[in-house]
Motif scaffolding. Sequence first.
Motif, mmCIF file in Angstrom:
data_model
loop_
_atom_site.group_PDB
_atom_site.id
_atom_site.type_symbol
_atom_site.label_atom_id
_atom_site.label_comp_id
_atom_site.label_asym_id
_atom_site.label_seq_id
_atom_site.Cartn_x
_atom_site.Cartn_y
_atom_site.Cartn_z
ATOM 1 N N GLY A 89 0.810 -1.220 0.000
ATOM 2 C CA GLY A 89 0.000 0.000 0.000
ATOM 3 C C GLY A 89 0.840 1.266 0.000
ATOM 4 O O GLY A 89 0.566 2.208 -0.759
ATOM 5 N N THR A 90 1.882 1.300 0.835
ATOM 6 C CA THR A 90 2.733 2.490 0.870
ATOM 7 C C THR A 90 3.531 2.643 -0.415
ATOM 8 O O THR A 90 3.711 3.767 -0.906
ATOM 9 C CB THR A 90 3.682 2.426 2.076
ATOM 10 N N ASP A 91 4.003 1.529 -0.973
ATOM 11 C CA ASP A 91 4.727 1.607 -2.244
ATOM 12 C C ASP A 91 3.831 2.145 -3.356
ATOM 13 O O ASP A 91 4.250 2.994 -4.160
ATOM 14 C CB ASP A 91 5.265 0.226 -2.629
ATOM 15 N N LEU A 92 2.592 1.660 -3.419
ATOM 16 C CA LEU A 92 1.672 2.129 -4.452
ATOM 17 C C LEU A 92 1.271 3.588 -4.227
ATOM 18 O O LEU A 92 1.068 4.344 -5.186
ATOM 19 C CB LEU A 92 0.426 1.239 -4.477
ATOM 20 N N PHE A 93 1.178 3.993 -2.951
ATOM 21 C CA PHE A 93 0.866 5.390 -2.643
ATOM 22 C C PHE A 93 1.986 6.309 -3.132
ATOM 23 O O PHE A 93 1.734 7.343 -3.764
ATOM 24 C CB PHE A 93 0.666 5.547 -1.137
ATOM 25 N N TRP A 113 5.564 24.779 -5.361
ATOM 26 C CA TRP A 113 4.572 24.353 -4.372
ATOM 27 C C TRP A 113 4.156 22.897 -4.593
ATOM 28 O O TRP A 113 3.896 22.163 -3.643
ATOM 29 C CB TRP A 113 3.348 25.267 -4.410
ATOM 30 N N LEU A 114 4.125 22.469 -5.853
ATOM 31 C CA LEU A 114 3.758 21.080 -6.141
ATOM 32 C C LEU A 114 4.856 20.124 -5.675
ATOM 33 O O LEU A 114 4.569 19.037 -5.168
ATOM 34 C CB LEU A 114 3.510 20.922 -7.641
ATOM 35 N N ILE A 115 6.104 20.538 -5.832
ATOM 36 C CA ILE A 115 7.212 19.707 -5.358
ATOM 37 C C ILE A 115 7.173 19.578 -3.844
ATOM 38 O O ILE A 115 7.407 18.494 -3.288
ATOM 39 C CB ILE A 115 8.552 20.303 -5.825
ATOM 40 N N LEU A 116 6.850 20.661 -3.142
ATOM 41 C CA LEU A 116 6.766 20.614 -1.677
ATOM 42 C C LEU A 116 5.660 19.659 -1.228
ATOM 43 O O LEU A 116 5.839 18.887 -0.274
ATOM 44 C CB LEU A 116 6.520 22.022 -1.124
ATOM 45 N N ILE A 117 4.516 19.720 -1.909
ATOM 46 C CA ILE A 117 3.420 18.807 -1.560
ATOM 47 C C ILE A 117 3.824 17.363 -1.821
ATOM 48 O O ILE A 117 3.551 16.457 -1.018
ATOM 49 C CB ILE A 117 2.149 19.172 -2.362
ATOM 50 N N ALA A 118 4.504 17.128 -2.947
ATOM 51 C CA ALA A 118 4.947 15.764 -3.274
ATOM 52 C C ALA A 118 5.941 15.250 -2.243
ATOM 53 O O ALA A 118 5.868 14.086 -1.818
ATOM 54 C CB ALA A 118 5.575 15.745 -4.661
ATOM 55 N N LEU A 119 6.873 16.086 -1.805
ATOM 56 C CA LEU A 119 7.837 15.683 -0.782
ATOM 57 C C LEU A 119 7.129 15.344 0.526
ATOM 58 O O LEU A 119 7.491 14.384 1.221
ATOM 59 C CB LEU A 119 8.864 16.796 -0.553
ATOM 60 N N PHE A 120 6.118 16.130 0.873
ATOM 61 C CA PHE A 120 5.364 15.872 2.102
ATOM 62 C C PHE A 120 4.624 14.538 2.015
ATOM 63 O O PHE A 120 4.676 13.725 2.949
ATOM 64 C CB PHE A 120 4.382 17.017 2.342
ATOM 65 N N LEU A 121 3.935 14.301 0.902
ATOM 66 C CA LEU A 121 3.162 13.071 0.751
ATOM 67 C C LEU A 121 4.070 11.843 0.699
ATOM 68 O O LEU A 121 3.747 10.783 1.249
ATOM 69 C CB LEU A 121 2.294 13.146 -0.497
ATOM 70 N N ARG A 122 5.218 11.967 0.023
ATOM 71 C CA ARG A 122 6.166 10.852 -0.017
ATOM 72 C C ARG A 122 6.685 10.530 1.383
ATOM 73 O O ARG A 122 6.883 9.363 1.730
ATOM 74 C CB ARG A 122 7.329 11.201 -0.957
ATOM 75 N N ALA A 123 6.899 11.566 2.190
ATOM 76 C CA ALA A 123 7.362 11.343 3.555
ATOM 77 C C ALA A 123 6.289 10.672 4.406
ATOM 78 O O ALA A 123 6.608 9.887 5.308
ATOM 79 C CB ALA A 123 7.795 12.668 4.179
ATOM 80 N N VAL A 124 5.015 10.977 4.126
ATOM 81 C CA VAL A 124 3.928 10.294 4.833
ATOM 82 C C VAL A 124 3.977 8.796 4.555
ATOM 83 O O VAL A 124 3.875 7.961 5.458
ATOM 84 C CB VAL A 124 2.558 10.883 4.418
#
Length: 264
Positions: A89-93, A113-124
Amino acid sequence: MMFETSRRRSALLCHSWQFKLCFVWGGELVSTLTSSILQMGLIWHLALTTGSSSLLSLASLAGFLPIALFGILAGALVDRLPLKRVLIGTDLFIAAVGAALTIASLAGSLPAWLILIALFLRAVGTSFYTPASQSLTPHLAPPEHLVRLSGVTQAIQSGGYILGAALAAVIYPVAGITAMIVLDVLGALFASLAVLAAQIDAGGLDEADRSLPFSNKVRELFSEISDGYKLTRGHRGLLALLWCGFVFAFAFSPLAALFPIMTL
């Protein structure tokens, strides 16, 4: 007769813990490598396109904050879920986040701003993937092998991060950020297939715990977190080491965020 014996040996190998760990570790190495390539690629992309130290600090915060926020709960939650589902699940996310970045990069330039959001979501996703990956070995391997296998796990993760950072410096000027994002998506999909091939059946609650009311599950969750802290506090050297690591990360992260600007 020989064919039947060979087939039985193959079946036993497929169900052995060594076979399962090799499959999962192989997928994790590829996923860690491609993830590290993209992580460094995004940082370099911000440094080269904006030259802003403030944005690099925000990028560092975006990659660190989810782990700080969810790290306390992630381990206890992972212990209550099937490890195969958490890992896949985390890999697919993370792959889905990369796919969204790919579409955005193909449509035009990637905004900061899109890169920052992507970095945040990847860290989740990473905050849940890491404890699941670390807890898999004790579930599969005999206790007498855990110390040695723990070193192998750390070597795989560290090697992937070090090699990924070096490869990012080569791939970014040659192929660009879009190719790095696609590579990360493929790495996450490969890791998911490796977990499926390993046929892991570990983790999760038993039937009695699954039938408990939701309020009881929440109470038990926080009780386990409290018990874990008390157990850690009982070992003074371990607790001191964890606090030293926290202080070092807190003090060093702002400086590390400026390395790309300093290098340029």
